[in-house]
Design a protein around this motif. Structure first.
Motif, PDB file in Angstrom:
ATOM      1  N   ARG A 223      -0.765  16.495   5.897  1.00 54.50           N
ATOM      2  CA  ARG A 223      -0.555  17.097   7.212  1.00 54.50           C
ATOM      3  C   ARG A 223      -1.801  17.018   8.083  1.00 54.50           C
ATOM      4  O   ARG A 223      -1.822  17.497   9.201  1.00 54.50           O
ATOM      5  CB  ARG A 223      -0.112  18.557   7.052  1.00 54.50           C
ATOM      6  N   SER A 224      -2.834  16.453   7.534  1.00 48.97           N
ATOM      7  CA  SER A 224      -4.074  16.342   8.306  1.00 48.97           C
ATOM      8  C   SER A 224      -3.895  15.321   9.422  1.00 48.97           C
ATOM      9  O   SER A 224      -3.385  14.232   9.205  1.00 48.97           O
ATOM     10  CB  SER A 224      -5.228  15.915   7.382  1.00 48.97           C
ATOM     11  N   ARG A 225      -4.330  15.680  10.601  1.00 49.27           N
ATOM     12  CA  ARG A 225      -4.173  14.786  11.743  1.00 49.27           C
ATOM     13  C   ARG A 225      -5.395  13.897  11.938  1.00 49.27           C
ATOM     14  O   ARG A 225      -5.426  13.049  12.812  1.00 49.27           O
ATOM     15  CB  ARG A 225      -3.936  15.602  13.012  1.00 49.27           C
ATOM     16  N   SER A 226      -6.457  14.084  11.137  1.00 48.67           N
ATOM     17  CA  SER A 226      -7.647  13.258  11.290  1.00 48.67           C
ATOM     18  C   SER A 226      -8.003  12.618   9.954  1.00 48.67           C
ATOM     19  O   SER A 226      -8.379  13.315   9.016  1.00 48.67           O
ATOM     20  CB  SER A 226      -8.816  14.107  11.791  1.00 48.67           C
TER      21      SER A 226
ATOM     22  N   ASP B 221       8.008   8.137  13.766  1.00 54.90           N
ATOM     23  CA  ASP B 221       8.570   8.298  12.428  1.00 54.90           C
ATOM     24  C   ASP B 221       7.586   7.923  11.336  1.00 54.90           C
ATOM     25  O   ASP B 221       7.894   8.073  10.150  1.00 54.90           O
ATOM     26  CB  ASP B 221       9.832   7.440  12.269  1.00 54.90           C
ATOM     27  N   LEU B 222       6.427   7.415  11.712  1.00 52.63           N
ATOM     28  CA  LEU B 222       5.450   6.961  10.725  1.00 52.63           C
ATOM     29  C   LEU B 222       4.451   8.058  10.400  1.00 52.63           C
ATOM     30  O   LEU B 222       4.106   8.881  11.241  1.00 52.63           O
ATOM     31  CB  LEU B 222       4.714   5.728  11.257  1.00 52.63           C
ATOM     32  N   SER B 223       3.975   8.053   9.159  1.00 55.49           N
ATOM     33  CA  SER B 223       2.944   9.008   8.763  1.00 55.49           C
ATOM     34  C   SER B 223       1.596   8.577   9.336  1.00 55.49           C
ATOM     35  O   SER B 223       1.418   7.440   9.796  1.00 55.49           O
ATOM     36  CB  SER B 223       2.870   9.095   7.241  1.00 55.49           C
ATOM     37  N   ASP B 224       0.623   9.465   9.277  1.00 54.68           N
ATOM     38  CA  ASP B 224      -0.713   9.153   9.776  1.00 54.68           C
ATOM     39  C   ASP B 224      -1.326   7.984   9.000  1.00 54.68           C
ATOM     40  O   ASP B 224      -2.003   7.136   9.579  1.00 54.68           O
ATOM     41  CB  ASP B 224      -1.619  10.382   9.652  1.00 54.68           C
ATOM     42  N   ILE B 225      -1.083   7.956   7.697  1.00 53.10           N
ATOM     43  CA  ILE B 225      -1.647   6.882   6.874  1.00 53.10           C
ATOM     44  C   ILE B 225      -1.015   5.541   7.234  1.00 53.10           C
ATOM     45  O   ILE B 225      -1.706   4.519   7.334  1.00 53.10           O
ATOM     46  CB  ILE B 225      -1.436   7.192   5.380  1.00 53.10           C
TER      47      ILE B 225
ATOM     48  N   TYR C 114       0.862  -1.188   0.000  1.00 49.93           N
ATOM     49  CA  TYR C 114       0.000   0.000   0.000  1.00 49.93           C
ATOM     50  C   TYR C 114       0.896   1.235   0.000  1.00 49.93           C
ATOM     51  O   TYR C 114       1.744   1.390   0.882  1.00 49.93           O
ATOM     52  CB  TYR C 114      -0.901   0.010   1.228  1.00 49.93           C
ATOM     53  N   LEU C 115       0.703   2.104  -0.988  1.00 50.99           N
ATOM     54  CA  LEU C 115       1.476   3.342  -1.091  1.00 50.99           C
ATOM     55  C   LEU C 115       0.570   4.529  -0.788  1.00 50.99           C
ATOM     56  O   LEU C 115      -0.542   4.620  -1.299  1.00 50.99           O
ATOM     57  CB  LEU C 115       2.051   3.525  -2.495  1.00 50.99           C
ATOM     58  N   SER C 116       1.064   5.436   0.028  1.00 52.54           N
ATOM     59  CA  SER C 116       0.302   6.657   0.295  1.00 52.54           C
ATOM     60  C   SER C 116       0.500   7.677  -0.811  1.00 52.54           C
ATOM     61  O   SER C 116      -0.301   8.592  -0.979  1.00 52.54           O
ATOM     62  CB  SER C 116       0.719   7.254   1.642  1.00 52.54           C
TER      63      SER C 116
ATOM     64  N   PRO D  66       5.760  -1.314   8.019  1.00 52.24           N
ATOM     65  CA  PRO D  66       5.927  -0.012   7.355  1.00 52.24           C
ATOM     66  C   PRO D  66       7.265   0.080   6.633  1.00 52.24           C
ATOM     67  O   PRO D  66       8.238  -0.579   7.010  1.00 52.24           O
ATOM     68  CB  PRO D  66       5.869   0.976   8.521  1.00 52.24           C
ATOM     69  N   PHE D  67       7.316   0.891   5.618  1.00 48.59           N
ATOM     70  CA  PHE D  67       8.579   1.140   4.922  1.00 48.59           C
ATOM     71  C   PHE D  67       8.606   2.594   4.462  1.00 48.59           C
ATOM     72  O   PHE D  67       7.566   3.231   4.252  1.00 48.59           O
ATOM     73  CB  PHE D  67       8.758   0.200   3.725  1.00 48.59           C
ATOM     74  N   SER D  68       9.802   3.108   4.329  1.00 48.56           N
ATOM     75  CA  SER D  68      10.019   4.463   3.828  1.00 48.56           C
ATOM     76  C   SER D  68      11.284   4.440   2.992  1.00 48.56           C
ATOM     77  O   SER D  68      12.343   3.995   3.455  1.00 48.56           O
ATOM     78  CB  SER D  68      10.169   5.456   4.995  1.00 48.56           C
TER      79      SER D  68
END
Length: 382
Positions: A358-361, A93-97, A20-22, A111-113
């Motif tokens: 950048r949305s937190r919700s 270090d992880l994004s919200d998604i 899954y890619l954001s 997770p991966f980055s």
């Protein structure tokens, strides 16, 4: 109002690996390149001591595949990244998604980055003039997530997931008030006086699809007569692999308004001209930001380089633009030309009032099958 975020999904042929890619773009911010991140889901029983690896390869094709004979090849492939996916990462270090996906898929999700080297070239395609070609000219990227015991192993198609990704640049966030301007003048043999041409643009950076306003002022102090005015937007392309440079006119107009401009006369006018993909399809050498068959393709964006470095230091395919104005004085009088560079780019998504990332919700995630997309051609969609 429900906040929905789109996530791109793709599974391996054997169904054992799903990624899954954001987002699908490595965004070059000049000072750094933003990573592509996501989550890969693999059953621990299928791993059996093996690991998940992430690999990014760039293919640099500078000649047509049908011209490759007698072992001659017109492409280079470079492996930029090949590293194991870390099974443990700090949640900060992880994004919200990523956090949301990990919560949805549980212990089998990792997770991966992935970061690209800073010198990696931008994704650019060149029109080959042939719709039947299977290998487009230009720079293409492939992200592969696969299962293996060690990274030196050749990935198997059955247990790997391939994505066509891109490295892109956007217009700088800082708005410059600079207005490009130039003045050229020409004298004529056996004739007194000079013909003067002033050319200015309303801004330095234009966005794709925007009209370019070329402000022209002609002052004829010579004995010649200006018979017509020609305005062109020129795309300059440099292919660094073979040190080749060429130019293509991507928009043009010819006007006789105010003409003839006789000796002692002057003329001022703002000409509006818009460079579009729709008027440049099936033209060999035109540079695009995606494959020409894609519905959302645009002309290639201008290549930005860090402060203190020249475009000659960049790799891949370097693209720039200029507005050229020609005053025609007939077969005997010749021409007077003015050339003014500008930048053609996409607006920076970070300039939006409420950037998605950048949305937190995040109330809802929408999954889109990556294999169904017609974004940019890649072997990943084989």
């Amino acid at each position: 109002m429900v906040s929905a975020v789109k996530v791109f999904k793709k599974s391996s042929p054997n169904g054992k690996v799903t990624a899954y890619l954001s987002r699908r773009d490595f965004v070059d911010h000049i000072t750094h390149t933003a990573p592509v991140d996501g989550v890969v889901v693999v059953d621990d029983e299928y791993l059996r001591g093996r690991r998940i690896f992430a690999r990014v390869a760039v293919t640099y094709r500078y000649g047509r595949a049908e011209d490759e004979v007698m072992g001659l090849s017109f492409f280079k492939e470079f492996q930029l990244v090949n590293a194991p996916v870390a099974f443990q990462e700090s949640e900060s270090d992880l994004s919200d998604i990523q956090q949301r996906l990990l919560k949805n898929f549980g212990a089998n999700a990792h997770p991966f980055s992935i970061n690209l080297p800073h010198h990696a070239p931008c994704s650019v395609f060149l029109d080959s003039g042939n719709d039947n070609t299977n290998q487009p000219l230009g720079v293409t990227y492939e992200l592969r997530l696969y299962v293996a015991e060690k990274k030196e192993e050749r990935p198997h198609k059955r247990n790997s997931v391939n994505f066509a990704v891109r490295r892109v640049q956007f217009a700088p966030l800082e708005v410059t008030s600079r207005r490009p301007h130039t003045l050229v003048s020409r004298g004529f043999t056996l004739s007194s006086g000079r013909l003067n041409l002033e050319l200015g643009l309303s801004r330095e950076i234009y966005h794709h699809g925007q009209s370019i306003e070329a402000q022209i002022h002609v002052s004829n102090g010579s004995k010649k007569t200006v018979k017509s005015i020609n305005v062109e937007v020129i795309q300059h392309v440099e292919v660094t692999m073979i040190s080749s440079q060429f130019n293509r006119v991507v928009a043009s107009l010819e006007s006789k308004e105010g003409c003839p401009i006789t000796p002692g006369d002057s003329f001022s006018k703002t000409f509006i001209i818009t460079p579009l993909v729709s008027s440049n399809k099936k033209r060999f050498g035109i540079a695009y930001e995606g494959h020409i068959k894609d519905q959302d393709v645009n002309l290639a964006s201008s290549t930005l380089v860090p402060m203190g470095k020249s475009a000659n230091d960049a790799l891949g395919i370097i693209v720039s633009y200029s507005v050229k104005v020609k005053l025609s004085c007939g077969a005997i009088g010749g021409e007077l030309c003015a050339d003014l560079p500008f930048k053609l780019m996409h607006p920076n998504p970070a300039a939006q009032k409420f950037p998605v990332r950048r949305s937190r919700s995040i109330d809802k995630i929408e999954f889109e099958e990556f294999a169904r997309l017609r974004r940019s051609y890649s072997l990943a969609d084989d």
